[in-house]
Design a protein around this motif. Sequence first.
Motif, PDB file in Angstrom:
ATOM      1  N   ALA A 142      -4.075  -2.668  -0.629  1.00  0.00           N
ATOM      2  CA  ALA A 142      -5.291  -2.787  -1.436  1.00  0.00           C
ATOM      3  C   ALA A 142      -5.067  -2.146  -2.803  1.00  0.00           C
ATOM      4  O   ALA A 142      -5.483  -2.685  -3.837  1.00  0.00           O
ATOM      5  CB  ALA A 142      -6.473  -2.144  -0.721  1.00  0.00           C
ATOM      6  N   LEU A 143      -4.401  -1.000  -2.818  1.00  0.00           N
ATOM      7  CA  LEU A 143      -4.082  -0.366  -4.098  1.00  0.00           C
ATOM      8  C   LEU A 143      -3.120  -1.236  -4.906  1.00  0.00           C
ATOM      9  O   LEU A 143      -3.222  -1.318  -6.129  1.00  0.00           O
ATOM     10  CB  LEU A 143      -3.477   1.016  -3.861  1.00  0.00           C
ATOM     11  CG  LEU A 143      -4.474   2.072  -3.365  1.00  0.00           C
ATOM     12  CD1 LEU A 143      -3.740   3.287  -2.811  1.00  0.00           C
ATOM     13  CD2 LEU A 143      -5.432   2.484  -4.477  1.00  0.00           C
ATOM     14  N   GLY A 144      -2.200  -1.903  -4.225  1.00  0.00           N
ATOM     15  CA  GLY A 144      -1.317  -2.832  -4.914  1.00  0.00           C
ATOM     16  C   GLY A 144      -2.066  -4.006  -5.489  1.00  0.00           C
ATOM     17  O   GLY A 144      -1.760  -4.475  -6.599  1.00  0.00           O
ATOM     18  N   ALA A 145      -3.056  -4.502  -4.765  1.00  0.00           N
ATOM     19  CA  ALA A 145      -3.864  -5.623  -5.261  1.00  0.00           C
ATOM     20  C   ALA A 145      -4.690  -5.211  -6.471  1.00  0.00           C
ATOM     21  O   ALA A 145      -4.937  -6.020  -7.375  1.00  0.00           O
ATOM     22  CB  ALA A 145      -4.777  -6.146  -4.156  1.00  0.00           C
ATOM     23  N   ALA A 146      -5.118  -3.948  -6.504  1.00  0.00           N
ATOM     24  CA  ALA A 146      -5.858  -3.436  -7.656  1.00  0.00           C
ATOM     25  C   ALA A 146      -4.921  -3.155  -8.823  1.00  0.00           C
ATOM     26  O   ALA A 146      -5.289  -3.343  -9.992  1.00  0.00           O
ATOM     27  CB  ALA A 146      -6.623  -2.175  -7.268  1.00  0.00           C
TER      28      ALA A 146
END
Length: 526
Positions: free
Chosen positions: A103-107
């Motif tokens: 999720a942090l990578g997607a952000a």
Amino acid sequence: MHSRTTHKGAGATALRAEVELLVRPGQQSLTPGGAEALLREETGVGSGRIGKNHVTSAASLRSVTRAASGTAFPALLVNVNQEGGRLNALDWPEVVQLPGSMALGAAGDGTLAERAGAAIGGQLRASGVTWNLAPVCDLAAWPSQSAVGTRAFGSDPEQVARLVAAFVRGLQTAGVAATAKHFPGLGGVSVDPHLAAPVVNELPDGALLPFRAAVQAGTACVMVGSQTVRSIEDRPALASPKTIAVLRELGFGGVVVSENLSIPAVHEPLGGLPRAAVAAVAAGVDLVMLDSEISRGRQTHLEQVAAVRRRSTVVQALADAVESGLIGRRRVAEAAERVRALHGRFGISPSTVLPACAETNTVAGEVADRIARESVTVVRGARHLPLVLAPGTALAAVRVPDVGQRRADSARQAPDLLPPLLGAGYPVIPLPTGGEVPDSVGAVVVYGYDTRTGHRSGAAAEAARLARRHPVVQIAFGDVDDLAGSPADVLIAAYSPHHASAAAVTAVLSGHLRARGSVPVEGATW
């Protein structure tokens, strides 16, 4: 003669004390109660574990660690897996769960990754836990590897490196030791190391970049995995002197930790648990891990006794290896010194000031909501959003059951939050997989967490069945390749089943939030 014998005895005692430092869990009684007292009476030592059958909240964990810190030497240092997303030992209902690494990578926001590390660190420290076996530095792949999946920040080495460094800084600023894992990287590994011993010829391009970034950010620990990378040495990494030399050449001077040696797939290729521990320390591992120190507490008394005795066997094997020359005395001394330094920097004592659980949980909730809002990704069908139903129709919600194939996973225990959240904006009809859809249904939401077996996604198959007659939205709350092959009109990746992500998905469907995330895995096909 007497003086020489006394000196030899003192040396053996000192060696034993140093070897004891190199094996985790330790031998202290951490969980109060009759079961632990009985265990100590039978074995002579404590279990070194905190069982969640006795410790049932963050507040009670804080009380336990506070009490244990008064008798610990060196300072009490309890480790835990609290990655966010898929793997969290502190998963009690009152503990806010953050979306995980992918999720942090997607952000794609380094500042947000640092805030995530700080938020998790705050939650842990408030409970008296000051050593986290995170972050995962492995590169994601397509399709996802069962051992990694959403635990990875993504597949681009430079972005993963940037986010890893930020997470490490946040975690350690909060006073919690970080552990970059699983060196030299599980990218490209097709089998789950919990089930089999992975062997690859080469590392993927850039696999070491996230570890280099973690080292430069000051990570206290690095965990070495059980995978064999033949281009480095034809030997499991945790028992490979050449692999650990590569890590030291990156400039890492902290504690090298082994993967969990109690897993049969990890120790069997090295001849069993005691031999694996000896091989690891001889190769340059400073601390051998036999299990996490916060367990689900499902072990029977006999199993607990067996675990304590296995640990004693490992300690004896290491001491014998030093006496026989298999492990150098200097090797043990340097490892023990690093472990003592780790305790000194991050351990807690009765005088240690800990933040309040409620305050850190509030901060974690704010960070979780921000990550979810920035990460939810509309993979396909943005033109169909917001989802508007014809008057008099309802939204069917079909949850496809988990297949439960991932070992390193606590999130499958998460409650099903989507139907009640959707119900705030739509009339919702929950339906079972394979069920008949009433005529009053105007659209169907198909969702799941871990529905993929091999190359087949159960959620995608269910979407295909329903798409013949109804508009379909499919949501992946776990690995994003659950969406592959789906004919659904709208595909959404949430990366996490926890409340913040489910609420963000609901807001995207209703038009209250514009999805801003992007899939951080190269090669994705739909």
